[in-house]
Design a protein around this motif. Structure first.
Motif, PDB file in Angstrom:
ATOM      1  N   ALA A 292       0.848  -1.190   0.000  1.00 46.72           N
ATOM      2  CA  ALA A 292       0.000   0.000   0.000  1.00 46.72           C
ATOM      3  C   ALA A 292       0.882   1.236   0.000  1.00 46.72           C
ATOM      4  O   ALA A 292       2.036   1.206   0.446  1.00 46.72           O
ATOM      5  CB  ALA A 292      -0.919   0.003   1.221  1.00 46.72           C
ATOM      6  N   ILE A 293       0.315   2.336  -0.516  1.00 51.65           N
ATOM      7  CA  ILE A 293       1.006   3.625  -0.549  1.00 51.65           C
ATOM      8  C   ILE A 293       0.156   4.615   0.243  1.00 51.65           C
ATOM      9  O   ILE A 293      -1.050   4.725   0.015  1.00 51.65           O
ATOM     10  CB  ILE A 293       1.182   4.139  -1.989  1.00 51.65           C
ATOM     11  N   TYR A 294       0.817   5.320   1.161  1.00 49.30           N
ATOM     12  CA  TYR A 294       0.112   6.256   2.035  1.00 49.30           C
ATOM     13  C   TYR A 294       0.720   7.651   1.936  1.00 49.30           C
ATOM     14  O   TYR A 294       1.924   7.802   1.706  1.00 49.30           O
ATOM     15  CB  TYR A 294       0.204   5.790   3.494  1.00 49.30           C
ATOM     16  N   MET A 295      -0.116   8.649   2.165  1.00 50.39           N
ATOM     17  CA  MET A 295       0.333  10.039   2.082  1.00 50.39           C
ATOM     18  C   MET A 295      -0.207  10.836   3.261  1.00 50.39           C
ATOM     19  O   MET A 295      -1.295  10.571   3.762  1.00 50.39           O
ATOM     20  CB  MET A 295      -0.159  10.672   0.783  1.00 50.39           C
ATOM     21  N   ALA A 296       0.582  11.833   3.678  1.00 51.93           N
ATOM     22  CA  ALA A 296       0.154  12.792   4.696  1.00 51.93           C
ATOM     23  C   ALA A 296       0.817  14.122   4.376  1.00 51.93           C
ATOM     24  O   ALA A 296       1.773  14.174   3.584  1.00 51.93           O
ATOM     25  CB  ALA A 296       0.555  12.313   6.085  1.00 51.93           C
ATOM     26  N   PRO A 297       0.352  15.213   4.967  1.00 50.32           N
ATOM     27  CA  PRO A 297       1.074  16.478   4.801  1.00 50.32           C
ATOM     28  C   PRO A 297       2.499  16.336   5.339  1.00 50.32           C
ATOM     29  O   PRO A 297       2.743  15.598   6.296  1.00 50.32           O
ATOM     30  CB  PRO A 297       0.272  17.468   5.657  1.00 50.32           C
TER      31      PRO A 297
ATOM     32  N   ILE B 154       6.149  11.354  11.830  1.00 50.69           N
ATOM     33  CA  ILE B 154       6.709  10.351  10.919  1.00 50.69           C
ATOM     34  C   ILE B 154       6.734   8.990  11.612  1.00 50.69           C
ATOM     35  O   ILE B 154       7.230   8.870  12.730  1.00 50.69           O
ATOM     36  CB  ILE B 154       8.131  10.748  10.491  1.00 50.69           C
ATOM     37  N   PRO B 155       6.224   7.936  10.966  1.00 45.30           N
ATOM     38  CA  PRO B 155       6.223   6.621  11.617  1.00 45.30           C
ATOM     39  C   PRO B 155       7.640   6.060  11.781  1.00 45.30           C
ATOM     40  O   PRO B 155       8.447   6.127  10.856  1.00 45.30           O
ATOM     41  CB  PRO B 155       5.395   5.746  10.671  1.00 45.30           C
ATOM     42  N   THR B 156       7.892   5.525  12.951  1.00 40.50           N
ATOM     43  CA  THR B 156       9.186   4.888  13.224  1.00 40.50           C
ATOM     44  C   THR B 156       9.023   3.394  13.469  1.00 40.50           C
ATOM     45  O   THR B 156      10.013   2.703  13.694  1.00 40.50           O
ATOM     46  CB  THR B 156       9.857   5.534  14.445  1.00 40.50           C
TER      47      THR B 156
ATOM     48  N   ALA C 175      -2.823   1.820   7.891  1.00 40.38           N
ATOM     49  CA  ALA C 175      -2.128   3.067   7.573  1.00 40.38           C
ATOM     50  C   ALA C 175      -1.473   3.636   8.823  1.00 40.38           C
ATOM     51  O   ALA C 175      -2.027   3.529   9.920  1.00 40.38           O
ATOM     52  CB  ALA C 175      -3.112   4.084   7.010  1.00 40.38           C
ATOM     53  N   PRO C 176      -0.293   4.240   8.701  1.00 41.64           N
ATOM     54  CA  PRO C 176       0.296   4.931   9.842  1.00 41.64           C
ATOM     55  C   PRO C 176      -0.628   6.058  10.302  1.00 41.64           C
ATOM     56  O   PRO C 176      -1.405   6.604   9.505  1.00 41.64           O
ATOM     57  CB  PRO C 176       1.613   5.496   9.280  1.00 41.64           C
ATOM     58  N   VAL C 177      -0.537   6.406  11.565  1.00 39.82           N
ATOM     59  CA  VAL C 177      -1.393   7.452  12.126  1.00 39.82           C
ATOM     60  C   VAL C 177      -1.184   8.758  11.362  1.00 39.82           C
ATOM     61  O   VAL C 177      -0.057   9.196  11.146  1.00 39.82           O
ATOM     62  CB  VAL C 177      -1.077   7.664  13.627  1.00 39.82           C
ATOM     63  N   GLY C 178      -2.285   9.354  10.908  1.00 32.90           N
ATOM     64  CA  GLY C 178      -2.222  10.615  10.188  1.00 32.90           C
ATOM     65  C   GLY C 178      -2.069  10.482   8.687  1.00 32.90           C
ATOM     66  O   GLY C 178      -2.083  11.480   7.968  1.00 32.90           O
ATOM     67  N   TYR C 179      -1.923   9.255   8.178  1.00 34.25           N
ATOM     68  CA  TYR C 179      -1.727   9.016   6.747  1.00 34.25           C
ATOM     69  C   TYR C 179      -2.995   8.431   6.130  1.00 34.25           C
ATOM     70  O   TYR C 179      -3.779   7.759   6.789  1.00 34.25           O
ATOM     71  CB  TYR C 179      -0.566   8.045   6.517  1.00 34.25           C
ATOM     72  N   GLN C 180      -3.176   8.683   4.822  1.00 34.46           N
ATOM     73  CA  GLN C 180      -4.296   8.144   4.063  1.00 34.46           C
ATOM     74  C   GLN C 180      -3.772   7.291   2.919  1.00 34.46           C
ATOM     75  O   GLN C 180      -2.726   7.589   2.327  1.00 34.46           O
ATOM     76  CB  GLN C 180      -5.144   9.276   3.482  1.00 34.46           C
ATOM     77  N   ALA C 181      -4.521   6.252   2.572  1.00 29.44           N
ATOM     78  CA  ALA C 181      -4.120   5.341   1.501  1.00 29.44           C
ATOM     79  C   ALA C 181      -4.585   5.851   0.143  1.00 29.44           C
ATOM     80  O   ALA C 181      -5.687   6.382   0.015  1.00 29.44           O
ATOM     81  CB  ALA C 181      -4.683   3.953   1.749  1.00 29.44           C
ATOM     82  N   PHE C 182      -3.753   5.679  -0.863  1.00 35.80           N
ATOM     83  CA  PHE C 182      -4.117   6.038  -2.231  1.00 35.80           C
ATOM     84  C   PHE C 182      -5.062   5.023  -2.847  1.00 35.80           C
ATOM     85  O   PHE C 182      -5.753   5.319  -3.808  1.00 35.80           O
ATOM     86  CB  PHE C 182      -2.872   6.129  -3.109  1.00 35.80           C
ATOM     87  N   GLY C 183      -5.063   3.804  -2.339  1.00 31.83           N
ATOM     88  CA  GLY C 183      -5.871   2.747  -2.947  1.00 31.83           C
ATOM     89  C   GLY C 183      -5.041   1.936  -3.927  1.00 31.83           C
ATOM     90  O   GLY C 183      -3.814   1.874  -3.830  1.00 31.83           O
ATOM     91  N   TYR C 184      -5.708   1.342  -4.886  1.00 34.44           N
ATOM     92  CA  TYR C 184      -5.041   0.438  -5.822  1.00 34.44           C
ATOM     93  C   TYR C 184      -4.014   1.158  -6.694  1.00 34.44           C
ATOM     94  O   TYR C 184      -4.245   2.268  -7.172  1.00 34.44           O
ATOM     95  CB  TYR C 184      -6.055  -0.222  -6.756  1.00 34.44           C
ATOM     96  N   ALA C 185      -2.890   0.467  -6.907  1.00 36.51           N
ATOM     97  CA  ALA C 185      -1.924   0.837  -7.941  1.00 36.51           C
ATOM     98  C   ALA C 185      -2.019  -0.230  -9.032  1.00 36.51           C
ATOM     99  O   ALA C 185      -2.524  -1.332  -8.792  1.00 36.51           O
ATOM    100  CB  ALA C 185      -0.512   0.898  -7.383  1.00 36.51           C
ATOM    101  N   ASP C 186      -1.538   0.082 -10.231  1.00 38.63           N
ATOM    102  CA  ASP C 186      -1.650  -0.910 -11.310  1.00 38.63           C
ATOM    103  C   ASP C 186      -0.684  -2.070 -11.067  1.00 38.63           C
ATOM    104  O   ASP C 186       0.125  -2.067 -10.136  1.00 38.63           O
ATOM    105  CB  ASP C 186      -1.485  -0.267 -12.688  1.00 38.63           C
ATOM    106  N   GLU C 187      -0.777  -3.079 -11.924  1.00 41.97           N
ATOM    107  CA  GLU C 187      -0.062  -4.333 -11.682  1.00 41.97           C
ATOM    108  C   GLU C 187       1.453  -4.209 -11.746  1.00 41.97           C
ATOM    109  O   GLU C 187       2.163  -5.119 -11.300  1.00 41.97           O
ATOM    110  CB  GLU C 187      -0.529  -5.403 -12.677  1.00 41.97           C
ATOM    111  N   SER C 188       1.971  -3.096 -12.251  1.00 39.16           N
ATOM    112  CA  SER C 188       3.430  -2.917 -12.257  1.00 39.16           C
ATOM    113  C   SER C 188       3.964  -2.588 -10.869  1.00 39.16           C
ATOM    114  O   SER C 188       5.175  -2.614 -10.642  1.00 39.16           O
ATOM    115  CB  SER C 188       3.830  -1.816 -13.248  1.00 39.16           C
ATOM    116  N   GLY C 189       3.076  -2.286  -9.926  1.00 40.06           N
ATOM    117  CA  GLY C 189       3.506  -2.063  -8.551  1.00 40.06           C
ATOM    118  C   GLY C 189       4.167  -0.711  -8.343  1.00 40.06           C
ATOM    119  O   GLY C 189       3.800   0.279  -8.972  1.00 40.06           O
TER     120      GLY C 189
END
Length: 199
Positions: free
Chosen positions: A15-20, A32-34, A42-56
């Motif tokens: 999964a890929i997550y983003m935060a400010p 920042i997660p340690t 998801a780490p606290v304060g981060y949101q998931a982008f959802g699916y990425a394509d099959e190339s990862g």
């Protein structure tokens, strides 16, 4: 060290997550997660982008060097670091607020009429856009073996084109480049026994 096929790794889950981005040299903002996490949350304060394509996801650390030549040697006697970089590239395939706002570099705002929302959203593309700083976390795993890549401070450096087609799904190709954060580009955490000293 003997060859060991049990140390060959894949990344079937992730999964890929983003935060400010955190406040540089300040307090507050994104923590920042340690920790390694559980591979699903998801780490606290981060949101998931959802699916990425099959190339990862493609993670690229790079160091550009310059050779130092000397009169007494036909080969360089030293290499000097010119630049360092750390980038993450992925093609996201979920159309959601987080993905589209990062891709277009602007925020959705609901169109108002007579002081009420209309259910129509507008995203304005500026001719002089602000560059948004983010924090990025990429998790991947193979069964109980977990990895987490943390980039405290980053920015989108490249975007692909969206292909609108009757038979092709919408894709948002993004390259995200790490920026300096108190002398660090980021770090990787793992519980993989393949990297332990006893292996």
């Amino acid at each position: 060290m003997a060859n060991d096929p049990q140390k060959i790794r894949f990344a079937p889950s992730g999964a890929i997550y983003m935060a400010p981005a955190p406040i540089v040299g300040g307090t507050g903002g994104t923590a920042i997660p340690t920790d390694l996490g559980d591979g699903n949350t998801a780490p606290v304060g981060y949101q998931a982008f959802g699916y990425a394509d099959e190339s990862g996801v493609t993670i690229t650390p790079a160091i550009e060097t310059q050779p130092v030549n000397a009169w007494q040697s036909a080969v360089p006697v030293l290499y000097n670091v010119q630049s360092a970089s750390f980038s993450v590239k992925a093609t996201l395939i979920e159309t959601n607020r987080l993905t589209t706002e990062l891709f277009f570099g602007a925020e959705w705002v609901e169109v108002q009429k007579d002081g009420a929302g209309t259910g129509v959203f507008r995203l304005d593309l500026s001719s002089n856009p602000d560059l948004k700083e983010i924090s990025l976390v990429v998790d991947w795993s193979q069964k109980a073996i977990l990895y987490r890549c943390v980039i405290p401070r980053a920015m989108v450096s490249d975007r692909g084109a969206i292909q609108l087609s009757r038979t092709e799904l919408g894709k948002y190709e993004l390259t995200i480049q790490a920026m300096d954060f108190s002398g660090s580009l980021g770090y990787v955490l793992t519980n993989d026994d393949g990297v332990s000293e006893s292996s």
